[in-house]
Design a protein around this motif. Structure first.
Motif, PDB file in Angstrom:
ATOM      1  N   ARG A 156     -38.183 -14.182 -34.633  1.00  0.00           N
ATOM      2  CA  ARG A 156     -38.097 -13.053 -35.561  1.00  0.00           C
ATOM      3  C   ARG A 156     -37.389 -11.855 -34.918  1.00  0.00           C
ATOM      4  O   ARG A 156     -36.556 -11.208 -35.553  1.00  0.00           O
ATOM      5  CB  ARG A 156     -39.496 -12.679 -36.042  1.00  0.00           C
ATOM      6  CG  ARG A 156     -40.037 -13.702 -37.036  1.00  0.00           C
ATOM      7  CD  ARG A 156     -41.444 -13.392 -37.447  1.00  0.00           C
ATOM      8  NE  ARG A 156     -41.902 -14.317 -38.488  1.00  0.00           N
ATOM      9  CZ  ARG A 156     -43.181 -14.522 -38.787  1.00  0.00           C
ATOM     10  NH1 ARG A 156     -44.130 -13.875 -38.121  1.00  0.00           N
ATOM     11  NH2 ARG A 156     -43.513 -15.367 -39.749  1.00  0.00           N
ATOM     12  N   LEU A 157     -37.731 -11.581 -33.670  1.00  0.00           N
ATOM     13  CA  LEU A 157     -37.085 -10.430 -33.012  1.00  0.00           C
ATOM     14  C   LEU A 157     -35.567 -10.593 -33.011  1.00  0.00           C
ATOM     15  O   LEU A 157     -34.822  -9.636 -33.225  1.00  0.00           O
ATOM     16  CB  LEU A 157     -37.589 -10.292 -31.571  1.00  0.00           C
ATOM     17  CG  LEU A 157     -38.996  -9.718 -31.393  1.00  0.00           C
ATOM     18  CD1 LEU A 157     -39.454  -9.889 -29.946  1.00  0.00           C
ATOM     19  CD2 LEU A 157     -39.044  -8.239 -31.793  1.00  0.00           C
ATOM     20  N   ILE A 200     -50.525  -9.868 -35.126  1.00  0.00           N
ATOM     21  CA  ILE A 200     -49.644  -9.070 -36.009  1.00  0.00           C
ATOM     22  C   ILE A 200     -48.519  -9.928 -36.585  1.00  0.00           C
ATOM     23  O   ILE A 200     -48.322  -9.982 -37.794  1.00  0.00           O
ATOM     24  CB  ILE A 200     -49.021  -7.883 -35.221  1.00  0.00           C
ATOM     25  CG1 ILE A 200     -50.119  -6.977 -34.662  1.00  0.00           C
ATOM     26  CG2 ILE A 200     -48.028  -7.119 -36.074  1.00  0.00           C
ATOM     27  CD1 ILE A 200     -50.743  -6.023 -35.644  1.00  0.00           C
ATOM     28  N   CYS A 201     -47.804 -10.595 -35.709  1.00  0.00           N
ATOM     29  CA  CYS A 201     -46.635 -11.366 -36.161  1.00  0.00           C
ATOM     30  C   CYS A 201     -47.090 -12.788 -36.482  1.00  0.00           C
ATOM     31  O   CYS A 201     -46.636 -13.763 -35.892  1.00  0.00           O
ATOM     32  CB  CYS A 201     -45.570 -11.343 -35.066  1.00  0.00           C
ATOM     33  SG  CYS A 201     -43.962 -11.879 -35.649  1.00  0.00           S
ATOM     34  N   PRO A 206     -46.740 -11.696 -41.535  1.00  0.00           N
ATOM     35  CA  PRO A 206     -46.520 -10.720 -40.460  1.00  0.00           C
ATOM     36  C   PRO A 206     -46.766  -9.296 -40.968  1.00  0.00           C
ATOM     37  O   PRO A 206     -46.317  -8.942 -42.048  1.00  0.00           O
ATOM     38  CB  PRO A 206     -45.044 -10.937 -40.089  1.00  0.00           C
ATOM     39  CG  PRO A 206     -44.433 -11.626 -41.261  1.00  0.00           C
ATOM     40  CD  PRO A 206     -45.526 -12.439 -41.886  1.00  0.00           C
ATOM     41  N   CYS A 208     -45.654  -6.218 -40.458  1.00  0.00           N
ATOM     42  CA  CYS A 208     -44.583  -5.469 -39.797  1.00  0.00           C
ATOM     43  C   CYS A 208     -44.869  -3.968 -39.757  1.00  0.00           C
ATOM     44  O   CYS A 208     -44.460  -3.292 -38.808  1.00  0.00           O
ATOM     45  CB  CYS A 208     -43.258  -5.736 -40.511  1.00  0.00           C
ATOM     46  SG  CYS A 208     -42.851  -7.490 -40.507  1.00  0.00           S
ATOM     47  N   CYS A 211     -46.591  -3.150 -36.666  1.00  0.00           N
ATOM     48  CA  CYS A 211     -46.031  -3.784 -35.471  1.00  0.00           C
ATOM     49  C   CYS A 211     -45.457  -2.740 -34.507  1.00  0.00           C
ATOM     50  O   CYS A 211     -44.639  -1.900 -34.898  1.00  0.00           O
ATOM     51  CB  CYS A 211     -44.936  -4.765 -35.874  1.00  0.00           C
ATOM     52  SG  CYS A 211     -44.184  -5.568 -34.455  1.00  0.00           S
ATOM     53  N   ARG A 214     -41.464  -2.955 -34.152  1.00  0.00           N
ATOM     54  CA  ARG A 214     -40.719  -3.124 -35.411  1.00  0.00           C
ATOM     55  C   ARG A 214     -39.267  -2.676 -35.280  1.00  0.00           C
ATOM     56  O   ARG A 214     -38.357  -3.307 -35.771  1.00  0.00           O
ATOM     57  CB  ARG A 214     -41.449  -2.292 -36.473  1.00  0.00           C
ATOM     58  CG  ARG A 214     -41.048  -2.535 -37.865  1.00  0.00           C
ATOM     59  CD  ARG A 214     -41.922  -1.726 -38.792  1.00  0.00           C
ATOM     60  NE  ARG A 214     -41.803  -0.305 -38.545  1.00  0.00           N
ATOM     61  CZ  ARG A 214     -42.821   0.551 -38.495  1.00  0.00           C
ATOM     62  NH1 ARG A 214     -44.059   0.125 -38.653  1.00  0.00           N
ATOM     63  NH2 ARG A 214     -42.623   1.833 -38.271  1.00  0.00           N
ATOM     64  N   CYS A 217     -36.820  -5.269 -34.081  1.00  0.00           N
ATOM     65  CA  CYS A 217     -36.900  -6.583 -34.721  1.00  0.00           C
ATOM     66  C   CYS A 217     -35.776  -6.769 -35.745  1.00  0.00           C
ATOM     67  O   CYS A 217     -35.722  -6.082 -36.767  1.00  0.00           O
ATOM     68  CB  CYS A 217     -38.260  -6.731 -35.389  1.00  0.00           C
ATOM     69  SG  CYS A 217     -38.442  -8.314 -36.224  1.00  0.00           S
ATOM     70  N   PHE A 220     -37.067  -8.017 -39.238  1.00  0.00           N
ATOM     71  CA  PHE A 220     -37.578  -6.924 -40.075  1.00  0.00           C
ATOM     72  C   PHE A 220     -36.410  -6.126 -40.657  1.00  0.00           C
ATOM     73  O   PHE A 220     -36.394  -5.801 -41.849  1.00  0.00           O
ATOM     74  CB  PHE A 220     -38.496  -6.022 -39.238  1.00  0.00           C
ATOM     75  CG  PHE A 220     -39.012  -4.833 -40.008  1.00  0.00           C
ATOM     76  CD1 PHE A 220     -39.932  -4.999 -41.029  1.00  0.00           C
ATOM     77  CD2 PHE A 220     -38.553  -3.551 -39.718  1.00  0.00           C
ATOM     78  CE1 PHE A 220     -40.398  -3.908 -41.756  1.00  0.00           C
ATOM     79  CE2 PHE A 220     -39.010  -2.465 -40.434  1.00  0.00           C
ATOM     80  CZ  PHE A 220     -39.936  -2.633 -41.456  1.00  0.00           C
ATOM     81  N   GLN A 225     -38.320 -11.613 -42.249  1.00  0.00           N
ATOM     82  CA  GLN A 225     -39.534 -11.984 -41.501  1.00  0.00           C
ATOM     83  C   GLN A 225     -40.336 -13.103 -42.165  1.00  0.00           C
ATOM     84  O   GLN A 225     -41.040 -13.847 -41.482  1.00  0.00           O
ATOM     85  CB  GLN A 225     -40.430 -10.767 -41.231  1.00  0.00           C
ATOM     86  CG  GLN A 225     -41.018 -10.086 -42.430  1.00  0.00           C
ATOM     87  CD  GLN A 225     -40.127  -8.970 -42.932  1.00  0.00           C
ATOM     88  OE1 GLN A 225     -38.903  -9.111 -42.963  1.00  0.00           O
ATOM     89  NE2 GLN A 225     -40.716  -7.856 -43.324  1.00  0.00           N
TER      90      GLN A 225
HETATM   91 FE1  SF4 Z   1     -42.975  -9.778 -36.315  1.00  0.00          FE
HETATM   92 FE2  SF4 Z   1     -42.620  -7.984 -38.240  1.00  0.00          FE
HETATM   93 FE3  SF4 Z   1     -43.050  -7.198 -35.733  1.00  0.00          FE
HETATM   94 FE4  SF4 Z   1     -40.750  -8.324 -36.421  1.00  0.00          FE
HETATM   95  S1  SF4 Z   1     -41.548  -6.397 -37.143  1.00  0.00           S
HETATM   96  S2  SF4 Z   1     -41.958  -8.789 -34.584  1.00  0.00           S
HETATM   97  S3  SF4 Z   1     -41.436  -9.837 -37.933  1.00  0.00           S
HETATM   98  S4  SF4 Z   1     -44.489  -8.321 -37.059  1.00  0.00           S
END
Ligand code: SF4
Length: 361
Positions: A156-157, A200-201, A206, A208, A211, A214, A217, A220, A225
């Motif tokens: 995801r990142l 969290i993820c 998720p 976000c 997070c 965020r 990411c 996101f 996501q």
């Molecule tokens: Fe995961 Fe959302 Fe954080 Fe990205 S922003 S790492 S998708 S929880």
């Protein structure tokens, strides 16, 4: 343009320091400066946590360490004792490998777990993930780890849309897991990435907005996501059918015949009620009477499913032949706890206890 890596590392570690769960294999928050984790505890927890949820592992971890407080005590243990303590946790090769690793550490490393990834990799059953986890978490070595949580967070990142289980993506992810490691506190950082994935993820929802990373990411940023990682194509898992005979002693109705499983394969060396492939007869050289169907018990593993048709039968004599490699014995239901039983047979034992309690009313 994404903010620089040191900011990402700092934020994630700060979040971990204030939001991490207190777990028995972690240092307590009020640990004295310089207090270190026991590497053996880290190894045991990592073995138990593979394919298993934290909440399930906690009581097993406490019981295991109460019985085997040191790596020497585990090395000296009988395998049946180790399996009994693992009973119900599943994936028993983890217990056997942990036991073998403890023996090798005592024999070859004077009872001290080696601190480097390469030396850890030479121990039985320790793969790249566990070696990285023990080296980084217990010894603070700058070594990456990659498990399901870490893979999901990294995908995801970086907005990686390919299948995280494919070999090509795996090698990319291992590289990324190493690149993002900070020079200081790499063990806490690895734990933080896993904790972010667990809290969290998460796979399906998720969070976000909560997070801490965020702004780093790409998923996101691109609203991807929920699409990353790509869902795994469902593969049909084979169904294996078995017939289990709960054979009652001719004179002691609370006693049943049990047998040890072969030394290799699934549930190796554990004990079970007499079980054969469905359609085969139980080769026990005993005359059986009053054989009747009790129930079906299902058991699902990652790559296969089992269905046990359970029969109850009376033996007309208590003499049976036994293969020295597959011992058999009569045992009372109340004494079954002395034998490590796979989960489906624990369920069958519970059904038998229920039927005895019912008929005693
Ligand atoms: Fe995961 Fe959302 Fe954080 Fe990205 S922003 S790492 S998708 S929880």
């Amino acid at each position: 343009m994404l903010p620089p890596l040191p900011r990402f590392q700092k934020r994630l570690l700060a979040w971990y320091d204030s939001h991490r769960r207190d777990l028995p294999w972690r240092l307590p928050r009020d640990a004295a400066p310089g207090q270190k984790l026991d590497p053996y505890h880290v190894l045991v927890s990592e073995a138990m946590l593979q394919q298993t949820q934290v909440a399930t592992v906690i009581p097993y971890f406490h019981r295991f360490l109460a019985r085997f407080p040191t790596i020497e005590s585990l090395a000296a243990a009988d395998e049946q004792d180790v399996l009994r303590l693992w009973q119900g946790l599943g994936y028993y090769s983890r217990a056997r490998n942990l036991h073998a690793a403890a023996r090798k550490v005592v024999a070859d490393h004077s009872g001290q777990l080696p601190p480097t990834r390469d030396a850890l990799l030479s121990l039985p059953g320790i793969g790249r993930y566990t070696a990285g986890a023990v080296a980084s978490i217990a010894f603070d070595q700058r070594v990456p780890i990659l498990d399901g949580n870490v893979a999901r967070v990294l995908c995801r990142l970086d907005a990686i849309t390919s299948d995280p289980r494919s070999p090509k993506t795996q090698s990319l992810l291992w590289r990324r897991a190493e690149e993002i490691l900070p020079p200081k506190r790499p063990g806490n950082f690895n734990s933080a990435v896993m904790e972010l994935g667990a809290l969290i993820c998460t796979p399906r929802s998720p969070q976000c907005l909560l997070c801490p990373v965020r702004e780093h990411c790409q998923a996101f940023e691109s609203a991807l996501q929920y699409k990353i990682p790509a869902p795994r194509a469902a593969k049909p898992t084979p169904l294996l059918r078995r017939a289990t005979y709960c054979i009652q002693h001719p004179r002691h109705p609370d006693r049943y015949l049990i047998e040890q499983r072969p030394a290799n394969g699934r549930w190796a060396n554990m004990w079970q009620f007499i079980t054969v492939e469905k359609g085969s007869s139980p080769a026990v050289s005993l005359r059986l009477s009053n054989t009747r169907f009790l129930t079906s018990v299902r058991h699902a593993l990652t790559h296969r499913r089992y269905e046990f048709d359970v029969y109850k039968a009376h033996a007309t004599s208590d003499k049976f032949t036994t293969d020295p490699a597959r011992p058999r014995t009569w045992t009372a239901l109340d004494d079954l706890s002395q034998f490590p039983l796979p989960r489906p047979h624990l369920k069958i034992a519970a059904i038998l206890r229920g039927s005895h309690a019912h008929s005693a009313r």
